[in-house]
Design a protein around this motif. Structure first.
Motif, PDB file in Angstrom:
ATOM      1  N   ARG A   1      81.561  86.983 -85.353  1.00 46.27           N
ATOM      2  CA  ARG A   1      81.214  87.555 -86.656  1.00 46.27           C
ATOM      3  C   ARG A   1      79.771  88.015 -86.609  1.00 46.27           C
ATOM      4  NH1 ARG A   1      82.244  83.395 -91.179  1.00 46.27           N
ATOM      5  NH2 ARG A   1      81.579  81.867 -89.668  1.00 46.27           N
TER       6      ARG A   1
ATOM      7  N   SER B   1      78.012  88.847-100.441  1.00 47.01           N
ATOM      8  CA  SER B   1      79.317  89.424-100.752  1.00 47.01           C
ATOM      9  C   SER B   1      79.531  89.452-102.254  1.00 47.01           C
ATOM     10  CB  SER B   1      80.430  88.622-100.076  1.00 47.01           C
ATOM     11  OG  SER B   1      81.710  89.103-100.457  1.00 47.01           O
TER      12      SER B   1
ATOM     13  N   SER C   1      84.367  87.290-103.781  1.00 46.47           N
ATOM     14  CA  SER C   1      84.731  86.095-103.024  1.00 46.47           C
ATOM     15  C   SER C   1      84.162  86.208-101.616  1.00 46.47           C
ATOM     16  CB  SER C   1      86.260  85.937-102.973  1.00 46.47           C
ATOM     17  OG  SER C   1      86.846  87.062-102.361  1.00 46.47           O
TER      18      SER C   1
ATOM     19  N   THR D   1      83.879  86.460 -97.569  1.00 45.53           N
ATOM     20  CA  THR D   1      84.640  87.133 -96.534  1.00 45.53           C
ATOM     21  C   THR D   1      84.353  86.470 -95.192  1.00 45.53           C
ATOM     22  OG1 THR D   1      82.913  88.767 -96.017  1.00 45.53           O
ATOM     23  CG2 THR D   1      84.416  89.280 -97.838  1.00 45.53           C
ATOM     24  N   MET D   2      84.959  86.970 -94.141  1.00 46.29           N
ATOM     25  CA  MET D   2      84.696  86.441 -92.811  1.00 46.29           C
ATOM     26  C   MET D   2      83.255  86.667 -92.389  1.00 46.29           C
ATOM     27  SD  MET D   2      87.266  84.936 -91.323  1.00 46.29           S
ATOM     28  CE  MET D   2      86.932  85.134 -89.583  1.00 46.29           C
ATOM     29  N   HIS D   3      82.600  87.640 -92.981  1.00 47.33           N
ATOM     30  CA  HIS D   3      81.260  88.018 -92.556  1.00 47.33           C
ATOM     31  C   HIS D   3      80.189  87.632 -93.564  1.00 47.33           C
ATOM     32  CE1 HIS D   3      83.268  90.593 -89.547  1.00 47.33           C
ATOM     33  NE2 HIS D   3      84.082  90.909 -90.543  1.00 47.33           N
ATOM     34  N   ARG D   4      80.554  87.449 -94.818  1.00 49.48           N
ATOM     35  CA  ARG D   4      79.555  87.230 -95.860  1.00 49.48           C
ATOM     36  C   ARG D   4      80.025  86.150 -96.828  1.00 49.48           C
ATOM     37  NH1 ARG D   4      76.080  91.788 -96.165  1.00 49.48           N
ATOM     38  NH2 ARG D   4      76.796  93.574 -94.961  1.00 49.48           N
TER      39      ARG D   4
ATOM     40  N   GLY E   1      84.393  93.767-100.334  1.00 50.60           N
ATOM     41  CA  GLY E   1      85.100  93.298 -99.152  1.00 50.60           C
ATOM     42  C   GLY E   1      85.427  94.389 -98.154  1.00 50.60           C
ATOM     43  N   THR E   2      85.389  95.642 -98.586  1.00 55.46           N
ATOM     44  CA  THR E   2      85.671  96.741 -97.665  1.00 55.46           C
ATOM     45  C   THR E   2      84.530  96.997 -96.688  1.00 55.46           C
ATOM     46  OG1 THR E   2      84.827  98.281 -99.338  1.00 55.46           O
ATOM     47  CG2 THR E   2      87.200  97.877 -99.306  1.00 55.46           C
TER      48      THR E   2
ATOM     49  N   SER F   1      83.291  95.714 -94.119  1.00 57.99           N
ATOM     50  CA  SER F   1      83.560  94.689 -93.115  1.00 57.99           C
ATOM     51  C   SER F   1      82.972  94.995 -91.757  1.00 57.99           C
ATOM     52  CB  SER F   1      85.075  94.482 -92.980  1.00 57.99           C
ATOM     53  OG  SER F   1      85.705  95.713 -92.651  1.00 57.99           O
TER      54      SER F   1
END
Length: 559
Positions: free
Chosen positions: A10, A112, A115, A117-120, A483-484, A486
């Motif tokens: 990540r 973010s 909610s 995310t995998m990155h934030r 969330g987009t 990414s």
């Protein structure tokens, strides 16, 4: 170590990466044995890993490392803001980034929207002020993010909440309990140290630490209800919740009968403004701060102006006997700051605030030899000169101006935080004027169209760039990504959109989790356009339905 079964990488920022290896238990136990002096494994575990014993089907090993710059980035022209960006992670220490400068720096714990995310992680930003930390919003997972950073829980003295949406407050109660535990451990360590060196004083009383929280009405009820229903107790940490009252949306969505927000029915209480004695707790206090009707702002802190009387007062004498200046940057919890708040237009029924923090101008550097040549020996008058106050020489035959003896002066640094909004009203725009750093959301894009801005109550990256230009800000930090966003390509497009709206007036930076931006003493001095005095966007001119349409040109909207 053998090749891991699954590899997840990540990118937390262009220079920081969080790598998680999912391996089988035998591989983990072998690597642990090699570190603890057991049988050597064929390929020992690299340094810097966090090993976890696991007897289930899979285990994890996590490390955070720096990614070396690519050849293309080395040949490209560096950005003027690049030297002021660094990592706030505990294990990363680069002397070139001036990591010890924490006079005025921003640490991004969550960037973010909505909610995690995998990155934030969701929204949370820390302002470090030389031994004291302010936290802006506290989303779920903020306590864990702090474990990775060089920010001590005991240094957090104030917490500012923009609004009561979940992605900005769901981590608040867990953080309060974590700060309480950290305070207890700190007290225990002090007691052990006194006993060790036989310095224990029976007459010395240790005061409980106090955490101040500021936010919209209903914040106290939210915290008290969570503590009561989760059977949690505040038995050591004093928490003072100050609600900013008098705003347009303080009563919430009054037409929402489903949640009982006071829609006019008889006997129904407003959950934001009502008092519930059933959930009271001793160390949790509720205060109210009224709006300044002239400026339409909330003045949270306004220090006394610096004059000769203040500098010579006994209130500036520290416990160790030394006297410090009222504008000293390393005063810790006693640092004097201007803190103000104003309303933002987010959504109908959602009271939302933006905040600004501005320091007193730091003391300048004095040339002692020059002062002596003018007939002024070292004395308290040197402190007056450092603070920009003229004095007379020792024989009172002449007046010495600060410009005659100061080799360097510094202007005050200013930070503005704009949370979720679709419009910046004039009072908030005035507070943001000429800020060194403006944190602005970039949830939407101009491609989404003005209708989406109006319905969702969020701004675009183009609006962020225009706001930075209009308010005369040195640096605009994009935050609250959707969330987009990414991958790096999407983030680059957002940054370019903000630059199009800014037209080169400010430095544009995309925030990442664990990124830190430090502001040098005296603030930023970039070549940019002349700051424009902001007049804001008054939503009352054209009715309640008007949003930030005037901030987005018609030819930039692609519906």
């Amino acid at each position: 170590m053998n090749v891991p079964s699954v590899l997840v990488q990540r990118h937390l920022s262009p220079c920081i990466s969080l790598i998680t290896y999912h391996v089988r238990p035998r591989q983990i136990l072998a690597s642990v044995s090699s570190i603890e002096g057991g049988p050597a494994s064929p390929s020992p575990s690299p340094s810097g890993w966090c090993n976890h014993r696991c007897r289930r089907s899979y285990g994890t090993k996590t490390r955070i490392e720096l990614i070396p710059p690519s050849p293309t980035s080395q040949t490209s022209k560096p950005s003027p803001i690049a030297p002021y960006l660094r990592s706030s992670l505990t294990g990363i220490y680069d002397p070139a980034t001036n990591p010890n400068n924490v006079e005025f720096c921003l640490s991004f714990l969550g960037t973010s929207s909505g909610s995690p995310t995998m990155h934030r992680n969701a929204s949370s930003t820390a302002l470090r002020l030389g031994g004291m930390t302010f936290l802006f919003d506290c989303a779920e997972g903020t306590s864990r993010q702090l474990l990775f950073c060089r920010i001590g829980l005991s240094s957090i003295s104030k917490l500012f909440v923009s609004h009561l949406h979940g992605d900005h407050v769901y981590g608040l109660v867990p953080l309060l309990l974590s700060i309480q535990v950290a305070a207890k451990l700190a007290k225990q360590a002090k007691e052990e140290n006194r006993m060790k060196w036989k310095r224990r004083s029976p007459t010395m009383v240790e005061n409980r630490p106090t955490l101040e929280i500021y936010g919209p009405p209903g914040l106290y009820n939210y915290i008290a209800m969570n503590l009561a229903l989760s059977c949690a107790k505040l038995n050591y940490l004093n928490v003072v919740v100050t609600e900013l009252v008098g705003g347009k949306e303080e009563r919430g969505q009054t037409n929402n009968s489903a949640v009982g927000l006071g829609n006019g029915r008889r006997g129904r209480r407003n959950v934001f403004l009502s008092h519930y004695p059933e959930v009271e707790t001793g160390l949790l206090k509720r205060r109210f701060l009224e709006m300044n009707k002239e400026e339409k702002t909330w003045i949270i802190s306004s220090p006394q102006p610096i004059d000769e009387k203040l500098i010579e007062s006994d209130m500036l004498i520290q416990q160790n006997g030394f006297r410090e200046l009222p504008n000293e940057v390393f005063s810790g919890f006693d640092r004097r700051l201007f803190i103000k708040a104003a309303e933002l237009d987010h959504l109908n029924g959602v009271q939302t605030f933006g905040y600004t923090v501005e320091e007193l101008a730091p003391p300048g550097n004095i040339d002692a030899e020059k002062a002596k040549s003018l007939g002024l020996q070292p004395s308290k008058k040197y402190s007056l000169l450092k603070c920009g106050i003229p004095v007379t020489n020792d024989d009172e035959s002449a007046i010495i101006e600060p410009s005659q003896v100061l080799t360097q002066t510094f202007r005050a640094r200013k930070f503005a935080f704009l949370a979720d909004h679709r419009l910046v009203p004039p009072p908030m725009a005035q507070l943001c004027a000429n800020s060194d750093v403006l944190i602005h959301e970039a949830t939407l894009s101009i491609k989404d169209g003005i209708d989406k801005v109006k319905i969702r109550g969020h701004s675009t990256a183009y609006n962020a760039g225009m706001a930075g230009k209009k308010f005369g800000c040195k640096v605009v930090v994009l935050n609250h990504f959707a969330g987009t966003s990414s991958n790096q390509e999407n983030v680059d497009e957002i940054v370019q959109e903000a630059r199009d709206g800014n037209e080169g007036a400010s430095q544009i930076v995309a925030s990442y989790d664990f990124m830190e931006l430090w502001v040098p003493r005296g603030g930023f001095e970039f070549d940019s356009h002349t700051p424009i005095e902001p007049d804001g966007e008054d939503s009352t001119k054209d009715g309640d339905d008007v949003v930030a349409s005037r901030l987005v040109p018609d030819d930039k909207i692609n519906c």
